[in-house]
Enzyme design. Structure first.
Site, PDB file in Angstrom:
ATOM      1  N   SER A   1       5.978   5.382   3.252  1.00  0.00           N
ATOM      2  CA  SER A   1       7.008   5.779   2.690  1.00  0.00           C
ATOM      3  C   SER A   1       7.714   7.218   2.839  1.00  0.00           C
ATOM      4  CB  SER A   1       6.448   5.771   1.162  1.00  0.00           C
ATOM      5  OG  SER A   1       7.134   6.548   0.226  1.00  0.00           O
TER       6      SER A   1
ATOM      7  N   TYR B   1      -0.648   8.372  -5.161  1.00  0.00           N
ATOM      8  CA  TYR B   1       0.118   7.108  -4.359  1.00  0.00           C
ATOM      9  C   TYR B   1       0.386   7.596  -3.000  1.00  0.00           C
ATOM     10  CZ  TYR B   1       3.640   4.281  -2.915  1.00  0.00           C
ATOM     11  OH  TYR B   1       4.830   3.741  -1.935  1.00  0.00           O
TER      12      TYR B   1
ATOM     13  N   LYS C   1      -0.792   6.698   1.137  1.00  0.00           N
ATOM     14  CA  LYS C   1       0.136   6.376   2.375  1.00  0.00           C
ATOM     15  C   LYS C   1      -0.337   7.401   3.336  1.00  0.00           C
ATOM     16  CE  LYS C   1       2.112   3.210   0.472  1.00  0.00           C
ATOM     17  NZ  LYS C   1       2.100   1.768   1.042  1.00  0.00           N
TER      18      LYS C   1
ATOM     19  N   ASN D   1      14.809   4.838  -0.212  1.00  0.00           N
ATOM     20  CA  ASN D   1      14.713   4.260  -1.657  1.00  0.00           C
ATOM     21  C   ASN D   1      15.379   2.855  -1.393  1.00  0.00           C
ATOM     22  OD1 ASN D   1      14.007   7.044  -2.042  1.00  0.00           O
ATOM     23  ND2 ASN D   1      14.648   6.689  -4.253  1.00  0.00           N
TER      24      ASN D   1
HETATM   25  P1  NAD Z   1       5.356  -4.669  -5.073  1.00  0.00           P
HETATM   26  O1  NAD Z   1       4.597  -4.272  -5.842  1.00  0.00           O
HETATM   27  O2  NAD Z   1       6.507  -5.429  -5.481  1.00  0.00           O
HETATM   28  O3  NAD Z   1       4.809  -5.683  -3.719  1.00  0.00           O
HETATM   29  C1  NAD Z   1       3.423  -5.230  -3.426  1.00  0.00           C
HETATM   30  C2  NAD Z   1       2.731  -6.553  -3.472  1.00  0.00           C
HETATM   31  O4  NAD Z   1       1.181  -6.363  -2.963  1.00  0.00           O
HETATM   32  C3  NAD Z   1       2.474  -7.040  -4.859  1.00  0.00           C
HETATM   33  O5  NAD Z   1       3.046  -8.602  -4.906  1.00  0.00           O
HETATM   34  C4  NAD Z   1       1.113  -7.113  -5.412  1.00  0.00           C
HETATM   35  O6  NAD Z   1       0.759  -8.331  -6.204  1.00  0.00           O
HETATM   36  C5  NAD Z   1       0.400  -7.270  -3.854  1.00  0.00           C
HETATM   37  N1  NAD Z   1      -0.831  -6.481  -3.921  1.00  0.00           N
HETATM   38  C6  NAD Z   1      -1.243  -5.256  -4.285  1.00  0.00           C
HETATM   39  N2  NAD Z   1      -2.571  -4.912  -4.020  1.00  0.00           N
HETATM   40  C7  NAD Z   1      -3.065  -5.984  -3.651  1.00  0.00           C
HETATM   41  C8  NAD Z   1      -4.404  -6.200  -3.128  1.00  0.00           C
HETATM   42  N3  NAD Z   1      -5.445  -5.595  -3.120  1.00  0.00           N
HETATM   43  N4  NAD Z   1      -4.558  -7.519  -2.400  1.00  0.00           N
HETATM   44  C9  NAD Z   1      -3.690  -8.721  -2.402  1.00  0.00           C
HETATM   45  N5  NAD Z   1      -2.064  -8.390  -2.634  1.00  0.00           N
HETATM   46  C10 NAD Z   1      -2.124  -7.002  -3.375  1.00  0.00           C
HETATM   47  O7  NAD Z   1       5.894  -3.633  -3.998  1.00  0.00           O
HETATM   48  P2  NAD Z   1       7.083  -3.234  -2.807  1.00  0.00           P
HETATM   49  O8  NAD Z   1       8.276  -2.542  -3.540  1.00  0.00           O
HETATM   50  O9  NAD Z   1       7.540  -4.457  -2.466  1.00  0.00           O
HETATM   51  O10 NAD Z   1       6.467  -2.246  -1.857  1.00  0.00           O
HETATM   52  C11 NAD Z   1       5.663  -2.955  -0.574  1.00  0.00           C
HETATM   53  C12 NAD Z   1       4.929  -1.786   0.151  1.00  0.00           C
HETATM   54  O11 NAD Z   1       6.047  -0.958   0.343  1.00  0.00           O
HETATM   55  C13 NAD Z   1       3.822  -1.187  -0.944  1.00  0.00           C
HETATM   56  O12 NAD Z   1       2.917  -0.781  -0.030  1.00  0.00           O
HETATM   57  C14 NAD Z   1       4.663   0.123  -1.276  1.00  0.00           C
HETATM   58  O13 NAD Z   1       3.804   1.291  -1.482  1.00  0.00           O
HETATM   59  C15 NAD Z   1       5.692   0.568  -0.045  1.00  0.00           C
HETATM   60  N6  NAD Z   1       7.027   1.185  -0.473  1.00  0.00           N
HETATM   61  C16 NAD Z   1       7.722   0.771  -1.356  1.00  0.00           C
HETATM   62  C17 NAD Z   1       8.761   1.796  -2.087  1.00  0.00           C
HETATM   63  C18 NAD Z   1       9.723   1.224  -2.888  1.00  0.00           C
HETATM   64  O14 NAD Z   1      10.378   1.946  -3.470  1.00  0.00           O
HETATM   65  N7  NAD Z   1       9.574  -0.240  -3.284  1.00  0.00           N
HETATM   66  C19 NAD Z   1       9.206   2.718  -1.164  1.00  0.00           C
HETATM   67  C20 NAD Z   1       8.222   3.088  -0.232  1.00  0.00           C
HETATM   68  C21 NAD Z   1       7.149   2.409   0.464  1.00  0.00           C
HETATM   69  N1  UFG Z   2      16.002   9.010 -12.036  1.00  0.00           N
HETATM   70  C1  UFG Z   2      16.485   9.094 -13.238  1.00  0.00           C
HETATM   71  N2  UFG Z   2      16.226   8.464 -14.414  1.00  0.00           N
HETATM   72  C2  UFG Z   2      15.437   7.314 -14.051  1.00  0.00           C
HETATM   73  C3  UFG Z   2      14.657   7.324 -13.144  1.00  0.00           C
HETATM   74  C4  UFG Z   2      14.968   7.884 -12.006  1.00  0.00           C
HETATM   75  O1  UFG Z   2      17.292  10.231 -13.204  1.00  0.00           O
HETATM   76  O2  UFG Z   2      15.284   6.722 -15.250  1.00  0.00           O
HETATM   77  C5  UFG Z   2      16.262   9.983 -10.783  1.00  0.00           C
HETATM   78  C6  UFG Z   2      15.029  10.793 -10.241  1.00  0.00           C
HETATM   79  O3  UFG Z   2      14.778  11.747 -11.206  1.00  0.00           O
HETATM   80  C7  UFG Z   2      15.471  10.766  -8.876  1.00  0.00           C
HETATM   81  C8  UFG Z   2      16.154   9.329  -8.579  1.00  0.00           C
HETATM   82  O4  UFG Z   2      16.696   9.039  -9.879  1.00  0.00           O
HETATM   83  O5  UFG Z   2      16.487  11.823  -8.771  1.00  0.00           O
HETATM   84  C9  UFG Z   2      15.371   8.508  -7.816  1.00  0.00           C
HETATM   85  O6  UFG Z   2      14.251   8.085  -8.651  1.00  0.00           O
HETATM   86  P1  UFG Z   2      13.342   6.780  -8.222  1.00  0.00           P
HETATM   87  O7  UFG Z   2      12.454   6.885  -9.395  1.00  0.00           O
HETATM   88  O8  UFG Z   2      13.935   5.699  -8.240  1.00  0.00           O
HETATM   89  O9  UFG Z   2      13.162   7.151  -6.763  1.00  0.00           O
HETATM   90  P2  UFG Z   2      12.009   8.305  -6.223  1.00  0.00           P
HETATM   91  O10 UFG Z   2      12.809   8.889  -5.229  1.00  0.00           O
HETATM   92  O11 UFG Z   2      11.524   9.097  -7.335  1.00  0.00           O
HETATM   93  O12 UFG Z   2      10.892   7.408  -5.679  1.00  0.00           O
HETATM   94  C10 UFG Z   2      10.813   6.337  -5.014  1.00  0.00           C
HETATM   95  C11 UFG Z   2       9.612   5.539  -5.066  1.00  0.00           C
HETATM   96  C12 UFG Z   2       8.417   6.348  -4.549  1.00  0.00           C
HETATM   97  C13 UFG Z   2       8.796   6.656  -3.021  1.00  0.00           C
HETATM   98  C14 UFG Z   2      10.123   7.349  -2.867  1.00  0.00           C
HETATM   99  C15 UFG Z   2      10.509   7.528  -1.513  1.00  0.00           C
HETATM  100  O13 UFG Z   2       9.286   5.205  -6.271  1.00  0.00           O
HETATM  101  O14 UFG Z   2       7.286   5.332  -4.433  1.00  0.00           O
HETATM  102  O15 UFG Z   2      11.043   6.715  -3.413  1.00  0.00           O
HETATM  103  O16 UFG Z   2      10.539   6.427  -0.689  1.00  0.00           O
HETATM  104  F1  UFG Z   2       7.751   7.228  -2.514  1.00  0.00           F
END
Ligand code: NAD
Ligand code: UFG
Length: 333
Positions: A124, A148, A152, A178
């Protein structure tokens, strides 16, 4: 030979599963359903008209994970599984460290036992902490501001040490910016439990009338309109980056890291207005105090992925807003 997707029923995993199946890959999905619904598997089958093996299993359960490797011929792993809520990770750090890190260790140990040595990991942009400048390149200093993010960073380090010790291994860390949006079919998308933390799902619930208004967290940042700037990327573009990463992984040794973003920064108000325009809706919002831990601006320099993976995001902000709303309005209960 199959590609194993841990967390493959989640938001990013399910979209990647669709693209892998559409490109003719054999896949196996493992998920413990902690943050997704089992029906997602049927949706993936409906969209692709293809089948795959599904294991409802927890990465923390070594016997179950070993059985999956014992019973299948797994050539590569794409490791999505993990807990991902920043705020919750501050309240439950041990749960996050245990699930994300112990889960990864069990996965890696099992891969080693069964001679599987190729992995793509979902990292991430959070590993860049509060970057001094933008756009962010992969060689920027790494730091984190919450448990979190630390999971990573630790996992990236574990993978680096593993690849160093075992030269037959190869690994690609994809640092996602994002992810937003949904599959154009409207059958799969982002479906967080409870009140969403992230901007796009929150806006969608305001649009659906489930939440009264959006709180814009701060309008006094040093950005063009004072609201936070991020690099939003369509989840289908992000999924396609995994196909390119897999191709690269099959032809390399060692470890590589790539930023997966569009390289464009949009403010919170840009997103609100783009969503309104794309979907012909009005989003009520109020300016609220800054959210603790937020940074002003974060966007990628994604040149390395373009040059080395031949990957580039192609979908527009309008696509992201339209597809997100298409999914929400079809699935809202
Ligand atoms: P998500 O929660 O939708 O998907 C993760 C999946 O992993 C879920 O379906 C959950 O049930 C499963 N899981 C969690 N722990 C587990 C375990 N111990 N065993 C088996 N399954 C398990 O999240 P996502 O948005 O699809 O994210 C996928 C990956 O990308 C994650 O590692 C997350 O940290 C990373 N990531 C997500 C974002 C974002 O904004 N969505 C940004 C950067 C990185
Ligand atoms: N924001 C609002 N109101 C809300 C939610 C978010 O104003 O209700 C704003 C935040 O302050 C930020 C922007 O919208 O400026 C984006 O916020 P998000 O929560 O959607 O995303 P972040 O950038 O904070 O974090 C996300 C994931 C993290 C990841 C990161 C970088 O949640 O897990 O992107 O990949 F690490």
């Amino acid at each position: 030979m199959a590609v194993l997707l841990t967390g493959g029923l989640g938001y990013i995993g399910s979209h990647t599963a669709v693209e892998l199946l559409n490109s003719g890959e054999e896949i196996i999905i493992l998920d413990n359903l902690s943050n997704c619904k089992r029906e997602v598997a049927d949706k993936i089958r409906e969209i692709t008209n293809k089948d795959f093996k599904l294991y409802i299993a927890d990465l923390l359960n070594r016997a179950d994970i070993e059985k999956i490797f014992e019973d299948n011929s797994i050539s590569e792993v794409i490791h999505f599984a993990g807990l991902k809520a920043v705020g919750e990770s501050c309240e439950k750090p041990l749960e996050y460290y245990h699930n994300n890190i112990t889960g990864t260790l069990i996965l890696l140990e099992t891969m080693r036992k069964y001679g599987c040595n190729k992995i793509v990991f979902s990292s991430s942009a959070t590993v860049y902490g509060n970057p001094k400048t933008v756009p962010i390149t992969e060689d920027f200093p790494l730091s984190t501001t919450n448990p979190y993010g630390t999971t990573k960073l630790f996992i990236e380090q574990i993978l680096q040490d593993t690849v160093k010790a075992y030269p037959e291994w190869s690994c690609i860390n994809l640092r996602y910016f994002n992810p937003v949006g949904a599959h154009s079919s409207g059958k799969i998308g982002e479906d967080p439990n409870g009140i969403p933390n992230n901007l796009m799902p929150y806006i969608n619930l305001v649009a659906a009338g489930k939440l009264d208004h959006l709180n814009v967290f701060g309008n006094d940042y040093d950005t063009k309109d004072g609201t936070g700037v991020r690099d939003y990327i369509h989840v289908v573009d992000l999924s396609l980056a995994h196909l390119k990463a897999l191709e690269k992984l099959r032809n390399m040794q060692g470890i590589e890291v790539y930023n997966i973003g569009t390289g464009e920064g949009y403010s919170v108000l840009d997103i609100v207005h783009a969503f309104e325009k794309a979907n012909d809706l009005t989003i009520k919002y109020e300016i609220a105090p800054r959210r603790v831990g937020d940074i002003a601006t974060c966007y990628a320099d994604a040149t390395k992925a373009k040059v080395e993976l031949g990957w580039k995001a192609t979908k527009s902000l309008e696509d992201m807003c339209k597809d997100a709303w298409n999914y929400t309005k079809n699935n809202i209960k």
